[in-house]
Design an enzyme around this catalytic site. Structure first.
Site, PDB file in Angstrom:
ATOM      1  N   GLU A 297     105.615 118.471 -41.379  1.00 20.54           N
ATOM      2  CA  GLU A 297     105.322 119.264 -40.185  1.00 20.54           C
ATOM      3  C   GLU A 297     106.458 119.187 -39.175  1.00 20.54           C
ATOM      4  O   GLU A 297     106.922 120.202 -38.658  1.00 20.54           O
ATOM      5  CB  GLU A 297     104.024 118.762 -39.544  1.00 20.54           C
ATOM      6  CG  GLU A 297     103.609 119.568 -38.333  1.00 20.54           C
ATOM      7  CD  GLU A 297     103.123 120.953 -38.715  1.00 20.54           C
ATOM      8  OE1 GLU A 297     102.107 121.044 -39.429  1.00 20.54           O
ATOM      9  OE2 GLU A 297     103.760 121.946 -38.324  1.00 20.54           O
ATOM     10  N   ASP A 301     108.729 122.414 -38.080  1.00 22.47           N
ATOM     11  CA  ASP A 301     108.681 122.937 -36.711  1.00 22.47           C
ATOM     12  C   ASP A 301     110.071 122.935 -36.079  1.00 22.47           C
ATOM     13  O   ASP A 301     110.475 123.911 -35.432  1.00 22.47           O
ATOM     14  CB  ASP A 301     107.731 122.090 -35.843  1.00 22.47           C
ATOM     15  CG  ASP A 301     106.287 122.143 -36.333  1.00 22.47           C
ATOM     16  OD1 ASP A 301     105.981 123.020 -37.154  1.00 22.47           O
ATOM     17  OD2 ASP A 301     105.482 121.302 -35.892  1.00 22.47           O
ATOM     18  N   SER A 552     101.169 126.644 -39.291  1.00 25.54           N
ATOM     19  CA  SER A 552     102.102 125.664 -38.734  1.00 25.54           C
ATOM     20  C   SER A 552     103.501 126.248 -38.576  1.00 25.54           C
ATOM     21  O   SER A 552     104.245 125.849 -37.691  1.00 25.54           O
ATOM     22  CB  SER A 552     102.231 124.471 -39.686  1.00 25.54           C
ATOM     23  OG  SER A 552     101.196 123.575 -39.488  1.00 25.54           O
TER      24      SER A 552
END
Ligand SMILES: *[C@@H]1O[C@H](CO)[C@@H](O)[C@H](O)[C@H]1NC(C)=O
Ligand SMILES: *[C@@H]1O[C@H](CO)[C@@H](O)[C@H](O)[C@H]1NC(C)=O
Ligand SMILES: *[C@@H]1O[C@H](CO)[C@@H](O)[C@H](O)[C@H]1NC(C)=O
Ligand SMILES: *[C@@H]1O[C@H](CO)[C@@H](O)[C@H](O)[C@H]1NC(C)=O
Ligand SMILES: *[C@@H]1O[C@H](CO)[C@@H](O)[C@H](O)[C@H]1NC(C)=O
Ligand SMILES: *[C@@H]1O[C@H](CO)[C@@H](O)[C@H](O)[C@H]1NC(C)=O
Ligand SMILES: *[C@@H]1O[C@H](CO)[C@@H](O)[C@H](O)[C@H]1NC(C)=O
Length: 635
Positions: A297, A301, A552
């Site tokens: 993640e 990001d 996400s």
């Protein structure tokens, strides 16, 4: 020794004075109650009267009912005050409980025999804490406390209803600890959520690095694909006063080597060793463990946020320490960026939030005080974590959503991923008729909306994709490698900016489910608001590359677009745009409408994409040029 005597003296006083109380009088009115003992919990016995208990009276904030009006004033494109955001002082002044709420409550406690040294009002007048005993609390609240145990052996002291005098009730939001294990609010899911909440949602696929090719954007997404699909400019400037924040929760940790690997193949505009501005919160640390559970993640990001806005800096809010028995939550993050939130409505909840200091024996434990107002909020904040609405008590969830409203008034753009499991909740759980979660992947049950995606004061980012074998320029469809989250809240009413879109949706495309599936009253918040590319984002990880899929990926991409436009606004002498939704719903021409595809979940096809807003794709996919045109034109 001395300490001990003092404490026992306090309790002696309590017992004497409580013996002297008259019984709660008829003017006590039930304030909150729940229906019976929640699933998985068993009532064991009454609690011993002299057991100490810290009673917290959360005082009612003023003016919360005017939230919609306040938001409209600063965020609606038709308002002459658009962009005139509030200062933190404005927020405190407007919402803090009245002097009267504090003085009436304290007066009543004194009358009931509580000695003044055991009464502690908080500095921000948000709540009153009373060092009490069970016997005294039972009299104050006209209730009976019991010990409950769940089927994993966790014990809890709670009651099933409590009452307050009518004259005091009007000042009180809630008292804790009391009934806070509502089945609907899922103490069952408390155990689940400790493991499931703080978990990114994505699907990883191993890929071989290939130079940027725009002809394979439907299979693998790169920054170049995103620029081509949405017409995002390549030439970008760093603008003073502009800022973009990404939030990550432990154990997720970005790895600079992985970012470098990504930059050197897929984002040559970013020099090696470009790092985010690091804001560690409550023991925030960077683990160097391998694997998508630790790096996926965070790397995803930052690879996309940083490459799309470079040379603009990205700020990383790295939240939480190594003690996963008591992990950090959004509340810990919110405390760190807004000092007025720390004690708001009684403050964080020890059952759900990271409570510090932690014991130094746990690796990477945070042994300091919880952070409160330590950092400034960036103009745009993107968060790719979520939980189910039912995972927490309604009062807890509402408190958090109210804070997003306050940040919106202060001009912060908050973006949350809408989820990766369609109309079902995290891990594919739906909701049984009794309000409890179903098993994972159930093919039945009520839809299970995600939070904060369902909060009306944030922008919820869903997932889109180029069609199978499609190319840049084709109309996008609902993401199909997973089911993007979307649906209708069970908690939050319909915000005014969404009224027309929801009315049109039901008039022209009623999805046909009845109220046993979801709240189809047409009077609740629908989400997501927008849909952005979300499939197979190539990401540097573990020294190589993998492709990650999920909303996400969508939220940081949309956040980058808003950040670039904020930069243009700031250069033009304007401020950042703040809360977006009133503008987005007033300007559907910004979007390429998505009309193909649907979600899944709870044994259904979820909702289908249709013309206009829908819960599968929101308003559609934003076109950067048209988004910028609208946002730049605003004051
Ligand atoms: C409440 O009791 C604790 C010890 O049990 C003590 O540390 C604290 O200062 C007390 N607070 C008040 C307001 O009396
Ligand atoms: C940047 O770092 C990556 C990964 O360590 C490396 O492969 C690449 O050669 C570096 N590029 C430059 C220009 O140093
Ligand atoms: C970006 O961050 C770096 C490192 O913290 C700092 O040196 C630089 O001044 C920042 N640039 C801007 C425009 O804020
Ligand atoms: C927050 O912003 C204010 C106003 O721009 C500034 O004075 C202050 O130094 C900032 N605080 C931090 C912790 O960056
Ligand atoms: C996509 O392309 C592949 C390979 O050419 C082909 O096998 C497949 O049938 C195509 N799918 C669609 C939906 O066009
Ligand atoms: C659905 O939402 C509306 C509006 O908030 C509310 O009045 C109603 O009670 C809800 N219905 C159910 C079954 O919860
Ligand atoms: C909803 O529809 C299902 C089947 O379509 C039916 O069994 C159920 O009774 C309906 N519930 C309500 C509240 O109308």
């Amino acid at each position: 020794m001395r300490m001990r005597r003092e404490i026992s003296l306090i309790f002696t006083v309590v017992l004497c004075s409580s013996a002297a109380f008259s019984l709660p009088t008829a003017d006590h009115v039930v304030h909150e109650k729940r229906d019976g003992t929640p699933e998985h919990w068993m009532k064991l016995s009454r609690t011993t009267g002299n057991t100490p208990i810290d009673l917290r009276f959360a005082l009612k904030q003023r003016n919360l009912e005017r939230a919609e009006e306040y938001i409209r004033d600063v965020s609606h494109p038709g308002s002459k005050h658009f962009g005139r955001f509030w200062t933190p002082q404005d927020v405190i002044k407007t919402f803090a409980p009245s002097e009267e709420a504090v003085s009436d409550t304290v007066q009543w406690l004194l009358q009931m025999g509580v000695t003044s040294k055991r009464i502690a009002p908080s500095a921000g007048r948000n709540w009153i804490k009373v060092n009490s005993t069970i016997a005294e609390a039972e009299k104050l609240l006209d209730t009976i406390y019991n010990v409950y145990q769940d089927d994993e052996g966790t014990a809890l002291v709670a009651c099933e209803s409590y009452a307050l005098p009518a004259s005091i009730r009007q000042h009180i939001d809630f008292v804790s600890p009391t009934i806070q294990f509502d089945p609907r609010t899922g103490i069952t899911s408390r155990r689940i959520s400790k493991r499931e909440t703080i978990k990114p949602k994505f699907k990883a696929v191993q890929v071989e690095p290939e130079p940027t090719a725009l002809d394979s954007c439907s299979e693998l997404t790169t920054p170049a694909c995103l620029r081509a699909i949405y017409e995002i400019p390549e030439e970008v400037e760093s603008v003073e006063g502009n800022s973009y924040g990404i939030v990550e929760f432990a154990p997720q940790s970005y790895n600079q080597g992985d970012l470098n690997g990504f930059f050197s193949v897929y984002a040559k505009n970013v020099p090696n060793d470009t790092a985010p501005i690091y804001n560690g919160i409550d023991g925030g640390y960077l683990s160097d463990e391998l694997g998508s559970g630790t790096r996926g993640e965070s790397n995803l990001d930052l690879c996309y946020a940083m490459s799309l806005v470079h040379p603009q800096n990205v700020t990383l809010y790295q939240v939480g320490d190594g003690d996963f028995s008591n992990p950090a939550t959004n509340n810990n993050f919110l405390d760190a960026i807004d000092g007025s939130y720390c004690a708001f409505e009684g403050g964080d909840n020890p059952d759900w939030d990271g409570i510090y200091p932690h014991d130094a024996s746990t690796p990477n434990a945070y042994t300091g005080e919880p952070m409160c107002g330590t950092y400034n909020a960036t103009n745009v904040i993107s968060v790719s974590y979520g939980r189910n609405e039912i995972d927490r008590p309604r009062s807890y969830t509402t408190r958090e959503c109210t804070e997003y409203m306050k940040l919106a008034l202060m001009g912060v753009t908050l973006l949350f991923s809408s989820g990766d499991t369609g109309v079902s909740g995290i891990s594919g759980r739906c909701v049984k008729d009794n309000g409890a979660p179903t098993p994972v992947g159930a093919e039945y049950g009520r839809f299970n909306p995600l939070f904060p995606a369902s909060c009306p004061w944030i922008t919820s980012v869903g997932g889109s994709a180029l069609p199978v074998n499609g190319s840049v320029g084709d109309q996008e469809v609902v993401a199909y490698e997973f089911a993007p989250g979307g649906g209708f809240s069970n908690i939050f009413p319909l915000p005014d900016y969404q009224t027309a879109a929801i009315a049109t949706y039901y008039a022209e495309h009623d999805p046909g489910y009845n109220s046993s599936r979801y709240n189809n009253s047409q009077a609740v918040r629908g989400f997501p608001d927008v849909a952005v590319a979300s499939q197979s984002f190539i990401t540097g990880i573990d020294g190589g590359f993998q492709a990650f899929t999920g909303t996400s990926a969508a939220a940081p991409t949309f956040g980058a677009m808003i950040t670039l436009i904020n930069g243009e606004r700031i250069k033009a002498g304007k401020g950042p745009v703040g809360f977006l939704n009133p503008v987005l719903y007033a300007h559907p021409e910004i979007f390429d409408d998505i009309t193909e595809g649907h979600q899944a979940g709870c044994g259904t096809e979820g909702f289908h994409a249709v013309k206009g807003w829908d819960p599968a794709s929101g308003l559609g996919a934003p076109n950067f040029a048209r988004l910028k045109k609208v946002l730049i034109s605003l004051p």
